[in-house]
Enzyme design. Structure first.
Site, PDB file in Angstrom:
ATOM      1  N   LYS A  93       0.798  -1.419   0.120  1.00 40.25           N
ATOM      2  CA  LYS A  93      -0.045   0.094  -0.052  1.00 40.25           C
ATOM      3  C   LYS A  93       0.720   1.306   0.118  1.00 40.25           C
ATOM      4  CE  LYS A  93      -1.299  -1.712   3.789  1.00 40.25           C
ATOM      5  NZ  LYS A  93      -1.914  -1.924   5.305  1.00 40.25           N
ATOM      6  N   ARG A  94       0.533   2.283  -0.971  1.00 39.07           N
ATOM      7  CA  ARG A  94       1.426   3.366  -0.959  1.00 39.07           C
ATOM      8  C   ARG A  94       0.510   4.638  -0.795  1.00 39.07           C
ATOM      9  NH1 ARG A  94       4.237   3.797  -5.989  1.00 39.07           N
ATOM     10  NH2 ARG A  94       5.883   4.845  -4.890  1.00 39.07           N
ATOM     11  N   GLY A  95      -0.603   4.485   0.198  1.00 40.19           N
ATOM     12  CA  GLY A  95      -1.188   5.871   0.424  1.00 40.19           C
ATOM     13  C   GLY A  95      -1.731   6.751  -0.806  1.00 40.19           C
ATOM     14  N   GLY A  98      -1.252   5.016  -4.411  1.00 38.51           N
ATOM     15  CA  GLY A  98      -1.836   3.968  -4.794  1.00 38.51           C
ATOM     16  C   GLY A  98      -1.453   2.617  -4.144  1.00 38.51           C
ATOM     17  N   ALA A  99      -1.063   1.662  -4.927  1.00 38.73           N
ATOM     18  CA  ALA A  99      -0.780   0.247  -4.428  1.00 38.73           C
ATOM     19  C   ALA A  99      -0.124  -0.585  -5.756  1.00 38.73           C
ATOM     20  CB  ALA A  99      -1.994  -0.612  -3.615  1.00 38.73           C
ATOM     21  N   ASP A 126      -6.820  -1.191   6.781  1.00 38.13           N
ATOM     22  CA  ASP A 126      -7.588  -2.503   6.764  1.00 38.13           C
ATOM     23  C   ASP A 126      -8.889  -2.463   5.981  1.00 38.13           C
ATOM     24  OD1 ASP A 126      -6.293  -3.488   9.170  1.00 38.13           O
ATOM     25  OD2 ASP A 126      -7.386  -2.178  10.727  1.00 38.13           O
TER      26      ASP A 126
END
Length: 165
Positions: A93-95, A98-99, A126
């Site tokens: 996860k990259r805030g 994105g991801a 989560d």
């Protein structure tokens, strides 16, 4: 699938019991998805012990800071490649960036974050995991699962607290 928080492995008083449960989960043939919790929590057990947990999980969903801690790699793509040596599927996860995700023998996939007015980030990780796992376990398509995770995380950050309005 079983979504396992590293919090349950950190406490030495619960660790033995959790490891027994993991043995039964593996015996039942269910995939285990690990959430490493936080770097602060991981520091309590150290990199070596936390890395050992990767031996019994099928997938890991973590943030960039956690990926750096576990691999020593600043670049999330390099961190994913390192984690794939032990885990079949890696999701970072990259805030607001994105991801990204990759299956061991698959192509690296990156998705942008969904637009959101950020009010509070509590529960975003989560929420991402819930969105990701629900799609990934149903159709196995990594791109769809990453998109679902970022979409649910965007809804979460637009609220105060980690619950629906």
């Amino acid at each position: 699938a079983v979504y396992l928080s590293a919090y349950s492995l950190i406490n030495p008083e619960s660790r033995a019991g959790v490891l027994e449960i993991i043995t039964e989960i593996k015996r039942a043939g269910l995939p285990i998805i690990l959430d490493p919790a936080t770097v602060g929590v991981l520091m309590e057990v150290g990199v070596a012990a936390a890395s050992e947990w990767l031996n019994f999980v099928d997938a890991i969903i973590l943030n960039e800071e956690e990926s750096h801690f576990l691999t020593g790699r600043d670049n999330p793509i390099e961190a994913a490649a390192e984690l794939l040596k032990k885990v079949k599927t890696v999701v970072i996860k990259r805030g607001s960036n994105g991801a990204l995700g990759q299956n061991r023998d698959g192509q690296l996939i990156q998705v942008e974050a969904h637009p959101a007015t950020v009010i509070n980030t509590t529960g975003a990780g989560d929420a991402f995991a819930a969105g990701f796992i629900s799609v990934w376990m149903n159709n196995g398509v990594l791109l769809d699962a990453l998109d679902s995770g970022t979409q649910l995380a965007a809804k979460c950050v637009a609220l105060v607290g980690a619950r629906p309005s």
